[in-house]
Design a protein around this motif. Structure first.
Motif, PDB file in Angstrom:
ATOM      1  N   TYR A   5      -3.543 -43.496  17.389  1.00 29.66           N
ATOM      2  CA  TYR A   5      -3.595 -44.500  16.330  1.00 29.66           C
ATOM      3  C   TYR A   5      -2.552 -44.194  15.261  1.00 29.66           C
ATOM      4  O   TYR A   5      -2.342 -43.037  14.870  1.00 29.66           O
ATOM      5  CB  TYR A   5      -4.968 -44.534  15.671  1.00 29.66           C
ATOM      6  N   ASN A   6      -1.923 -45.242  14.784  1.00 35.12           N
ATOM      7  CA  ASN A   6      -1.044 -45.173  13.626  1.00 35.12           C
ATOM      8  C   ASN A   6      -1.856 -45.666  12.426  1.00 35.12           C
ATOM      9  O   ASN A   6      -2.334 -46.794  12.423  1.00 35.12           O
ATOM     10  CB  ASN A   6       0.188 -46.065  13.841  1.00 35.12           C
ATOM     11  N   ILE A   7      -2.044 -44.806  11.433  1.00 36.96           N
ATOM     12  CA  ILE A   7      -2.760 -45.186  10.218  1.00 36.96           C
ATOM     13  C   ILE A   7      -1.706 -45.430   9.142  1.00 36.96           C
ATOM     14  O   ILE A   7      -1.132 -44.494   8.597  1.00 36.96           O
ATOM     15  CB  ILE A   7      -3.744 -44.085   9.778  1.00 36.96           C
ATOM     16  N   GLN A   8      -1.431 -46.686   8.865  1.00 33.83           N
ATOM     17  CA  GLN A   8      -0.388 -47.030   7.904  1.00 33.83           C
ATOM     18  C   GLN A   8      -0.930 -46.997   6.483  1.00 33.83           C
ATOM     19  O   GLN A   8      -1.946 -47.631   6.188  1.00 33.83           O
ATOM     20  CB  GLN A   8       0.181 -48.414   8.210  1.00 33.83           C
ATOM     21  N   GLU A   9      -0.231 -46.258   5.619  1.00 27.91           N
ATOM     22  CA  GLU A   9      -0.617 -46.147   4.216  1.00 27.91           C
ATOM     23  C   GLU A   9       0.548 -46.548   3.322  1.00 27.91           C
ATOM     24  O   GLU A   9       1.716 -46.347   3.677  1.00 27.91           O
ATOM     25  CB  GLU A   9      -1.049 -44.715   3.894  1.00 27.91           C
ATOM     26  N   GLU A  10       0.215 -47.091   2.178  1.00 36.04           N
ATOM     27  CA  GLU A  10       1.227 -47.488   1.202  1.00 36.04           C
ATOM     28  C   GLU A  10       0.678 -47.253  -0.199  1.00 36.04           C
ATOM     29  O   GLU A  10      -0.380 -47.762  -0.554  1.00 36.04           O
ATOM     30  CB  GLU A  10       1.591 -48.958   1.381  1.00 36.04           C
ATOM     31  N   ASN A  11       1.365 -46.416  -0.966  1.00 42.16           N
ATOM     32  CA  ASN A  11       0.924 -46.080  -2.326  1.00 42.16           C
ATOM     33  C   ASN A  11      -0.507 -45.548  -2.341  1.00 42.16           C
ATOM     34  O   ASN A  11      -1.314 -45.888  -3.202  1.00 42.16           O
ATOM     35  CB  ASN A  11       1.040 -47.299  -3.244  1.00 42.16           C
ATOM     36  N   GLY A  12      -0.824 -44.703  -1.345  1.00 46.19           N
ATOM     37  CA  GLY A  12      -2.145 -44.090  -1.296  1.00 46.19           C
ATOM     38  C   GLY A  12      -3.241 -44.982  -0.767  1.00 46.19           C
ATOM     39  O   GLY A  12      -4.414 -44.610  -0.807  1.00 46.19           O
ATOM     40  N   GLU A  13      -2.901 -46.164  -0.261  1.00 46.90           N
ATOM     41  CA  GLU A  13      -3.900 -47.082   0.270  1.00 46.90           C
ATOM     42  C   GLU A  13      -3.643 -47.341   1.748  1.00 46.90           C
ATOM     43  O   GLU A  13      -2.490 -47.417   2.193  1.00 46.90           O
ATOM     44  CB  GLU A  13      -3.874 -48.415  -0.494  1.00 46.90           C
ATOM     45  N   ILE A  14      -4.715 -47.481   2.515  1.00 46.06           N
ATOM     46  CA  ILE A  14      -4.593 -47.799   3.933  1.00 46.06           C
ATOM     47  C   ILE A  14      -4.323 -49.292   4.081  1.00 46.06           C
ATOM     48  O   ILE A  14      -5.080 -50.122   3.595  1.00 46.06           O
ATOM     49  CB  ILE A  14      -5.874 -47.419   4.697  1.00 46.06           C
ATOM     50  N   LYS A  15      -3.223 -49.606   4.761  1.00 53.65           N
ATOM     51  CA  LYS A  15      -2.854 -51.000   4.976  1.00 53.65           C
ATOM     52  C   LYS A  15      -3.254 -51.494   6.360  1.00 53.65           C
ATOM     53  O   LYS A  15      -3.588 -52.667   6.551  1.00 53.65           O
ATOM     54  CB  LYS A  15      -1.345 -51.173   4.789  1.00 53.65           C
ATOM     55  N   ASP A  16      -3.208 -50.602   7.348  1.00 53.49           N
ATOM     56  CA  ASP A  16      -3.545 -51.021   8.704  1.00 53.49           C
ATOM     57  C   ASP A  16      -3.831 -49.791   9.558  1.00 53.49           C
ATOM     58  O   ASP A  16      -3.385 -48.678   9.252  1.00 53.49           O
ATOM     59  CB  ASP A  16      -2.379 -51.811   9.326  1.00 53.49           C
ATOM     60  N   ILE A  17      -4.608 -50.002  10.615  1.00 48.72           N
ATOM     61  CA  ILE A  17      -4.867 -48.982  11.627  1.00 48.72           C
ATOM     62  C   ILE A  17      -4.690 -49.675  12.970  1.00 48.72           C
ATOM     63  O   ILE A  17      -5.324 -50.696  13.228  1.00 48.72           O
ATOM     64  CB  ILE A  17      -6.292 -48.415  11.519  1.00 48.72           C
ATOM     65  N   PHE A  18      -3.814 -49.135  13.815  1.00 48.64           N
ATOM     66  CA  PHE A  18      -3.594 -49.787  15.100  1.00 48.64           C
ATOM     67  C   PHE A  18      -3.186 -48.754  16.151  1.00 48.64           C
ATOM     68  O   PHE A  18      -2.671 -47.685  15.832  1.00 48.64           O
ATOM     69  CB  PHE A  18      -2.523 -50.878  14.988  1.00 48.64           C
ATOM     70  N   ARG A  19      -3.433 -49.098  17.414  1.00 41.55           N
ATOM     71  CA  ARG A  19      -3.105 -48.199  18.505  1.00 41.55           C
ATOM     72  C   ARG A  19      -1.589 -48.053  18.649  1.00 41.55           C
ATOM     73  O   ARG A  19      -0.843 -49.010  18.469  1.00 41.55           O
ATOM     74  CB  ARG A  19      -3.705 -48.693  19.819  1.00 41.55           C
ATOM     75  N   CYS A  20      -1.169 -46.845  19.004  1.00 38.15           N
ATOM     76  CA  CYS A  20       0.241 -46.571  19.292  1.00 38.15           C
ATOM     77  C   CYS A  20       0.306 -46.100  20.744  1.00 38.15           C
ATOM     78  O   CYS A  20      -0.303 -45.089  21.104  1.00 38.15           O
ATOM     79  CB  CYS A  20       0.791 -45.496  18.356  1.00 38.15           C
ATOM     80  N   ASN A  21       1.027 -46.824  21.569  1.00 42.95           N
ATOM     81  CA  ASN A  21       1.109 -46.502  22.991  1.00 42.95           C
ATOM     82  C   ASN A  21       2.390 -45.777  23.381  1.00 42.95           C
ATOM     83  O   ASN A  21       2.613 -45.506  24.568  1.00 42.95           O
ATOM     84  CB  ASN A  21       0.981 -47.783  23.816  1.00 42.95           C
ATOM     85  N   LEU A  22       3.238 -45.490  22.387  1.00 44.81           N
ATOM     86  CA  LEU A  22       4.487 -44.766  22.676  1.00 44.81           C
ATOM     87  C   LEU A  22       4.722 -43.692  21.615  1.00 44.81           C
ATOM     88  O   LEU A  22       5.773 -43.629  20.993  1.00 44.81           O
ATOM     89  CB  LEU A  22       5.672 -45.736  22.736  1.00 44.81           C
ATOM     90  N   SER A  23       3.714 -42.858  21.426  1.00 43.02           N
ATOM     91  CA  SER A  23       3.866 -41.735  20.504  1.00 43.02           C
ATOM     92  C   SER A  23       4.506 -40.569  21.248  1.00 43.02           C
ATOM     93  O   SER A  23       4.709 -40.611  22.463  1.00 43.02           O
ATOM     94  CB  SER A  23       2.514 -41.334  19.927  1.00 43.02           C
ATOM     95  N   SER A  24       4.833 -39.514  20.509  1.00 37.04           N
ATOM     96  CA  SER A  24       5.537 -38.371  21.092  1.00 37.04           C
ATOM     97  C   SER A  24       4.750 -37.703  22.213  1.00 37.04           C
ATOM     98  O   SER A  24       5.345 -37.111  23.119  1.00 37.04           O
ATOM     99  CB  SER A  24       5.870 -37.354  20.000  1.00 37.04           C
ATOM    100  N   GLY A  25       3.431 -37.794  22.177  1.00 43.53           N
ATOM    101  CA  GLY A  25       2.622 -37.202  23.235  1.00 43.53           C
ATOM    102  C   GLY A  25       2.866 -37.849  24.589  1.00 43.53           C
ATOM    103  O   GLY A  25       2.907 -37.180  25.625  1.00 43.53           O
TER     104      GLY A  25
END
Length: 272
Positions: free
Chosen positions: A233-253
């Motif tokens: 999951y990519n947990i997107q944050e902006e200015n200390g706030e969570i903007k979105d959470i979504f699956r990432c299918n092409l991460s370094s792993g």
């Protein structure tokens, strides 16, 4: 809202649970140490200190010893903020101190230790709050965002979407999905893994290699860095706030697994 008597009772309950966990862990540690000492003497005499059997024994002792020390340290922290009536004072300071230790452990990749600090931090945060108010939380401040992120990670690690459910607002969208569709997407992948006999997964920090190149990605493995992540999951944050959470299918792993030409431990579910 909880009154002072309720808070005192619930605080005492958590302290009692902590003391019971320390006691049971102490007993388990005594047994593990006895076995480890026996293996130490045997392998020392045989000159096989690098054997898998001894290394496994040493790891088991290190793990239980770290757990016991962490539980005792948590007790010392809690007692520091507990007054003579048994009520926790300066709850925000307590929360911050437990969070700091959790973050330090995570940075050192001592994930079991981090989970212990987070577990008791979460229990005290819930016990000393009005549950109805907690359920109504919105992502408005850095503190709330940190708590929500930690709770989401805990839900993933335990393959239990219900842990995260109370912290999503009715009109909140993650991954362009409303609350119930997002929770269902979590539950679907968790149920699939549990159907394969998997009870929990481990967190490893990775990086996105496609949509948001270089962004931090929370990768969850059956065995850390072995094969592909079970999910990420990519947990997107902006200015200390969570903007979105979504699956990432092409991460370094995923990239590492491909380079190593390693098959995943199980056939993971595909999503549309």
């Amino acid at each position: 809202m909880l009154n002072k008597t309720d808070i005192q009772t619930k605080t005492s309950t958590v302290f009692h649970e902590l003391e019971k966990e320390i006691d049971s862990t102490q007993k388990e540690a005594t047994k593990v140490l006895r076995i480890h000492h026996g293996k130490f003497r045997f392998h020392m005499n045989e000159g096989t200190m690098d054997s898998e059997d001894y290394l496994k024994s040493e790891k088991a002792w290190d793990n239980i010893d770290q757990k016991l020390k962490t539980l005792k340290h948590i007790k010392l922290i809690l007692e520091k903020y507990r007054n003579v009536s048994g009520v926790v004072e300066e709850s925000e300071a307590l929360d911050k101190e437990l969070l700091n230790y959790s973050n330090i452990a995570t940075q050192k990749e001592l994930h079991n230790i981090a989970e212990l600090f987070t577990d008791y931090r979460t229990r005290f945060a819930i016990e000393n709050s009005d549950v109805d108010e907690l359920i109504k939380l919105k992502i408005k401040s850095k503190t709330n965002s940190q708590f929500i992120k930690e709770t989401f990670i805990k839900a993933c690690q335990n393959l239990d979407a219900s842990i995260f459910e109370p912290l999503i607002d009715e009109d909140q969208y993650f991954e362009e999905l409303d609350k119930y569709r997002f929770l269902q997407s979590m539950k679907t992948q968790f149920d699939y893994l549990k159907g394969e006999g998997i009870k929990e997964v481990k967190l490893v920090m990775g990086k996105c290699e496609m949509c948001f190149i270089g962004a931090k990605v929370h990768e969850f493995y059956v065995k850390p860095n072995i094969g592909k992540p079970a999910f990420s999951y990519n947990i997107q944050e902006e200015n200390g706030e969570i903007k979105d959470i979504f699956r990432c299918n092409l991460s370094s792993g995923y990239g590492r697994a491909a380079r190593e030409d390693r098959d995943p431990d199980i056939t993971y579910i595909n999503y549309d």
